[in-house]
Enzyme design. Sequence first.
Site: not given
Length: 147
Positions: A11-12, A24, A77, A80, A83, A101, A103-104, A110
């Site tokens: 998502p996103n 990002y 990726n 969200a 998590h 897995e 992640h950018l 964070r």
Amino acid sequence: MTRRIVVLNGPNLNLLGTREPHIYGSSTLADVEALCARAAGEHDLQVTCRQSNHEGVLVDALHEAAADEEVVGVVLNAGAYTHTSVALLDAVRATDLAVVEVHLSNPHARESFRHTSYLSPVAVAVIAGAGVHGYRYAIDLLATRRE
Ligand SMILES: O=C(O)[C@@H]1C=C(O)[C@@H](O)[C@H](O)C1
């Protein structure tokens, strides 16, 4: 048999390029997918890229990848859902997929709610914080790893 790597973005990530570029980056999803195709091609692999904002679609994509003997692994990726998603965890567990897995950003630098990944325990590797390069690293890993 044309061996393939599946790249799944959650998502996103369709908003890459304009979505919080200070986190990002400025590359678009199309840029990321083109990078993945180039990286896979360097290993004589095809790449199938998919993006969805819907958890169940990502689950289905993992099932489809697992059912395809041409697929050597998945770059995931999950955004969200990383998590939150027991469903994606279960989907990876239910298959013998090799999942990297990606992640950018570095979620561990964070908000605390991003420090938990439901996917890391079932991933062959986790690459975070390398921006778009993480996708290339993941493809290089999947292309060269031995079962
Ligand atoms: O850095 C990334 O690519 C991940 C992407 C997202 O959309 C976030 O929800 C994750 O927390 C981090």
